[in-house]
Design a protein around this motif. Structure first.
Motif, PDB file in Angstrom:
ATOM      1  N   ASP A 267      27.618  29.985  28.398  1.00  0.00           N
ATOM      2  CA  ASP A 267      28.631  28.983  28.028  1.00  0.00           C
ATOM      3  C   ASP A 267      28.186  27.553  28.340  1.00  0.00           C
ATOM      4  N   GLY A 268      26.929  27.393  28.753  1.00  0.00           N
ATOM      5  CA  GLY A 268      26.385  26.064  28.996  1.00  0.00           C
ATOM      6  C   GLY A 268      26.468  25.569  30.416  1.00  0.00           C
ATOM      7  N   GLN A 269      27.195  26.251  31.290  1.00  0.00           N
ATOM      8  CA  GLN A 269      27.326  25.787  32.671  1.00  0.00           C
ATOM      9  C   GLN A 269      25.969  25.872  33.386  1.00  0.00           C
ATOM     10  N   VAL A 270      25.651  24.821  34.151  1.00  0.00           N
ATOM     11  CA  VAL A 270      24.400  24.761  34.898  1.00  0.00           C
ATOM     12  C   VAL A 270      24.570  25.480  36.234  1.00  0.00           C
ATOM     13  N   VAL A 271      23.644  26.388  36.537  1.00  0.00           N
ATOM     14  CA  VAL A 271      23.725  27.121  37.802  1.00  0.00           C
ATOM     15  C   VAL A 271      22.612  26.741  38.768  1.00  0.00           C
ATOM     16  N   ALA A 272      21.521  26.151  38.254  1.00  0.00           N
ATOM     17  CA  ALA A 272      20.416  25.770  39.133  1.00  0.00           C
ATOM     18  C   ALA A 272      19.454  24.859  38.394  1.00  0.00           C
ATOM     19  N   THR A 299      35.513  28.964  37.458  1.00  0.00           N
ATOM     20  CA  THR A 299      35.951  30.297  37.062  1.00  0.00           C
ATOM     21  C   THR A 299      37.341  30.547  37.617  1.00  0.00           C
ATOM     22  N   GLU A 300      37.983  31.610  37.160  1.00  0.00           N
ATOM     23  CA  GLU A 300      39.309  31.979  37.655  1.00  0.00           C
ATOM     24  C   GLU A 300      39.282  33.363  38.270  1.00  0.00           C
ATOM     25  N   ILE A 301      40.126  33.562  39.275  1.00  0.00           N
ATOM     26  CA  ILE A 301      40.200  34.848  39.975  1.00  0.00           C
ATOM     27  C   ILE A 301      40.877  35.886  39.085  1.00  0.00           C
ATOM     28  N   ARG A 302      40.229  37.035  38.917  1.00  0.00           N
ATOM     29  CA  ARG A 302      40.810  38.142  38.158  1.00  0.00           C
ATOM     30  C   ARG A 302      41.459  39.176  39.072  1.00  0.00           C
ATOM     31  N   TYR A 303      40.869  39.332  40.256  1.00  0.00           N
ATOM     32  CA  TYR A 303      41.303  40.418  41.137  1.00  0.00           C
ATOM     33  C   TYR A 303      40.842  40.112  42.552  1.00  0.00           C
ATOM     34  N   ARG A 304      41.646  40.561  43.532  1.00  0.00           N
ATOM     35  CA  ARG A 304      41.308  40.338  44.937  1.00  0.00           C
ATOM     36  C   ARG A 304      41.312  41.657  45.687  1.00  0.00           C
ATOM     37  N   GLU A 305      40.362  41.813  46.581  1.00  0.00           N
ATOM     38  CA  GLU A 305      40.333  42.972  47.484  1.00  0.00           C
ATOM     39  C   GLU A 305      40.330  42.451  48.916  1.00  0.00           C
ATOM     40  N   ASP A 306      41.386  42.730  49.647  1.00  0.00           N
ATOM     41  CA  ASP A 306      41.476  42.323  51.043  1.00  0.00           C
ATOM     42  C   ASP A 306      40.948  43.454  51.908  1.00  0.00           C
ATOM     43  N   LEU A 307      39.795  43.261  52.521  1.00  0.00           N
ATOM     44  CA  LEU A 307      39.160  44.289  53.341  1.00  0.00           C
ATOM     45  C   LEU A 307      39.338  44.041  54.828  1.00  0.00           C
ATOM     46  N   GLY A 308      40.251  43.154  55.182  1.00  0.00           N
ATOM     47  CA  GLY A 308      40.523  42.887  56.593  1.00  0.00           C
ATOM     48  C   GLY A 308      39.578  41.856  57.165  1.00  0.00           C
ATOM     49  N   SER A 309      38.325  42.224  57.380  1.00  0.00           N
ATOM     50  CA  SER A 309      37.351  41.294  57.954  1.00  0.00           C
ATOM     51  C   SER A 309      36.922  40.242  56.946  1.00  0.00           C
ATOM     52  N   HIS A 310      37.003  40.565  55.654  1.00  0.00           N
ATOM     53  CA  HIS A 310      36.663  39.619  54.604  1.00  0.00           C
ATOM     54  C   HIS A 310      37.379  40.012  53.317  1.00  0.00           C
ATOM     55  N   GLU A 311      37.232  39.171  52.307  1.00  0.00           N
ATOM     56  CA  GLU A 311      37.921  39.378  51.045  1.00  0.00           C
ATOM     57  C   GLU A 311      36.916  39.278  49.906  1.00  0.00           C
ATOM     58  N   ILE A 312      37.077  40.127  48.910  1.00  0.00           N
ATOM     59  CA  ILE A 312      36.224  40.080  47.727  1.00  0.00           C
ATOM     60  C   ILE A 312      37.043  39.539  46.554  1.00  0.00           C
ATOM     61  N   LEU A 313      36.533  38.485  45.934  1.00  0.00           N
ATOM     62  CA  LEU A 313      37.169  37.910  44.753  1.00  0.00           C
ATOM     63  C   LEU A 313      36.380  38.342  43.520  1.00  0.00           C
ATOM     64  N   GLU A 314      37.076  38.912  42.552  1.00  0.00           N
ATOM     65  CA  GLU A 314      36.462  39.311  41.289  1.00  0.00           C
ATOM     66  C   GLU A 314      36.742  38.226  40.257  1.00  0.00           C
ATOM     67  N   THR A 315      35.681  37.702  39.634  1.00  0.00           N
ATOM     68  CA  THR A 315      35.828  36.663  38.622  1.00  0.00           C
ATOM     69  C   THR A 315      34.923  36.990  37.433  1.00  0.00           C
ATOM     70  N   THR A 316      35.048  36.188  36.391  1.00  0.00           N
ATOM     71  CA  THR A 316      34.182  36.313  35.216  1.00  0.00           C
ATOM     72  C   THR A 316      33.687  34.935  34.817  1.00  0.00           C
ATOM     73  N   ILE A 317      32.384  34.808  34.603  1.00  0.00           N
ATOM     74  CA  ILE A 317      31.833  33.573  34.061  1.00  0.00           C
ATOM     75  C   ILE A 317      30.895  33.931  32.918  1.00  0.00           C
ATOM     76  N   ALA A 318      31.048  33.226  31.808  1.00  0.00           N
ATOM     77  CA  ALA A 318      30.237  33.469  30.601  1.00  0.00           C
ATOM     78  C   ALA A 318      30.252  34.953  30.233  1.00  0.00           C
ATOM     79  N   GLU A 319      31.449  35.562  30.332  1.00  0.00           N
ATOM     80  CA  GLU A 319      31.653  36.971  29.995  1.00  0.00           C
ATOM     81  C   GLU A 319      30.817  37.914  30.851  1.00  0.00           C
ATOM     82  N   GLN A 320      30.501  37.484  32.066  1.00  0.00           N
ATOM     83  CA  GLN A 320      29.776  38.330  33.014  1.00  0.00           C
ATOM     84  C   GLN A 320      30.568  38.383  34.320  1.00  0.00           C
ATOM     85  N   ASN A 321      30.637  39.571  34.904  1.00  0.00           N
ATOM     86  CA  ASN A 321      31.384  39.752  36.148  1.00  0.00           C
ATOM     87  C   ASN A 321      30.658  39.088  37.313  1.00  0.00           C
ATOM     88  N   LEU A 322      31.440  38.500  38.210  1.00  0.00           N
ATOM     89  CA  LEU A 322      30.895  37.854  39.399  1.00  0.00           C
ATOM     90  C   LEU A 322      31.791  38.197  40.578  1.00  0.00           C
TER      91      LEU A 322
END
Length: 374
Positions: A267-272, A299-322
């Motif tokens: 989508d044109g976003q620069v990553v490095a 990006t926007e948050i699609r889903y969250r997993e609260d694992l207590g010690s840390h949290e995992i955020l599921e997102t999508t950028i350029a139609e790829q999961n992150l």
């Protein structure tokens, strides 16, 4: 009699696989030619997904499977044509394989009895091994009267009582619950530190591999993807396969294109910043992604997993999961737009076609050849 731990340490042998192959016919090749050397006294974990050939490889070392080609050398002896009992190996199986009608003491002493070892020496060795493994109070019990962890310790005791130079483990912890698996990992680490046998441990569990191994041999369809220390494999994966297989959650791998100045997403976003052109695969671990104002990637948050010690955020950028790993206590709204940045020092670059790592790509501003990595 020499102490069992001293005898095993003295017997620890190097294992060399030279051009070893396994196939059932021309179209069914389980393991293509493989060359690898396992050091004396080293704890090697063979890791890979189901069906990758790791148990077959272990069974060929043990003599339970015949090789289709190549040589297996243990302690300087070619053993590929020898029966299992003549190879100097002992094996611990996934299902314990204990004799249900025998006591713990009888199970552990059985191989010595068959070998003609005197009753007095058998009793002495059983007592020593039982004390080593915390089984001294259970010698008169039958396997049915033991917990899963205790049965596995009996199976380990039966193996080491023979004073082998090589110990082979075929997914020995897979039948245990999570707490017992943790406890047995600790016990196995302490046992290996004490006896120093050359150990080969097969598993599909990356936690077992990372915590037990001196070095990890990662297999993919019978081929070695990488063979190195847990630290090197985690921080410098040799391929996309390794990057995605090691880590929980695994490394993010994104398709990117170099335009001569930057690496960009579809989508044109620069990553490095990157001074070469071409298509690549870019890797970054979830815990290495920076979230905060000033980040150039949105990006926007699609889903969250609260694992207590840390949290995992599921997102999508350029139609790829992150996936993003965040420390405990950081609050996010699921409708919130995130600003991300990828620290260049934490990035990994892989060839777009082969998936092999391109080392020092960001340090030198150019992709190196695969040969340079190897």
């Amino acid at each position: 009699m020499i102490a069992i731990d001293t005898a095993i340490r003295a017997a620890a042998a190097e294992i060399e696989l030279i051009g070893v192959t396994k196939s059932y016919d021309a179209k069914n090749v389980i393991i293509p030619p493989i060359d690898v050397s396992l050091r004396p006294g080293e704890f090697t974990v063979v890791l890979g997904p189901s069906g990758c050939g790791k148990s077959t490889l272990l069974q060929m070392i043990a003599g339970l499977e015949r090789v289709s080609g190549g040589k297996i050398v243990i302690g300087g002896r070619e053993v590929q044509d020898l029966e299992p009992k003549h190879r100097g190996c002992a094996m611990v199986f996934q299902n314990y394989a204990l004799y249900p009608h025998m006591t713990v003491a009888e199970n552990m002493a059985y191989s010595l009895k068959v070998a003609g070892v005197s009753k007095a020496e058998r009793a002495e060795r059983v007592g020593t091994v039982a004390t080593m493994l915390g089984l001294a109070d259970y010698l008169a019990r039958k396997p049915s009267q033991l917990s899963g962890g205790q049965r596995q310790r009996v199976a380990i005791g039966r193996a080491i009582i023979r004073e082998p130079g090589v110990l082979l483990f075929d997914e020995p912890l897979s039948n245990l619950d999570a707490q017992l698996r943790h406890d047995m990992r600790v016990e196995l680490t302490e046992l290996h530190r004490r006896i120093g046998a050359t150990s080969v441990f097969v598993t599909h569990d990356q936690v077992e591999a990372m915590t037990l191994a001196d070095r990890i041999l990662i297999l993919n369809k019978g081929r070695i993807e990488q063979f190195d220390t847990p630290k090197v494999i985690y921080h410098n994966p040799a391929s996309v396969f390794v990057a995605k297989f090691i880590g929980s959650p695994p490394m993010n791998v994104l398709r990117v294109t170099g335009d001569g100045s930057h690496l960009r997403l579809a989508d044109g976003q620069v990553v490095a910043d990157f001074a070469r052109k071409g298509d690549f695969q870019l890797g970054i671990r979830p815990e290495d992604i920076t979230v905060g104002a000033g980040g150039s990637i949105r990006t926007e948050i699609r889903y969250r997993e609260d694992l207590g010690s840390h949290e995992i955020l599921e997102t999508t950028i350029a139609e790829q999961n992150l996936r993003i790993a965040m420390p405990f206590g950081v609050e996010f709204d699921t409708t919130q737009t995130l600003q991300l940045s990828f620290p260049q020092a934490r990035l990994h670059l892989f060839d777009a076609d082969s998936g092999r790592a391109i080392p020092k790509a960001f340090a030198e501003g150019r992709p190196a050849s695969v040969k340079e990595y190897q």
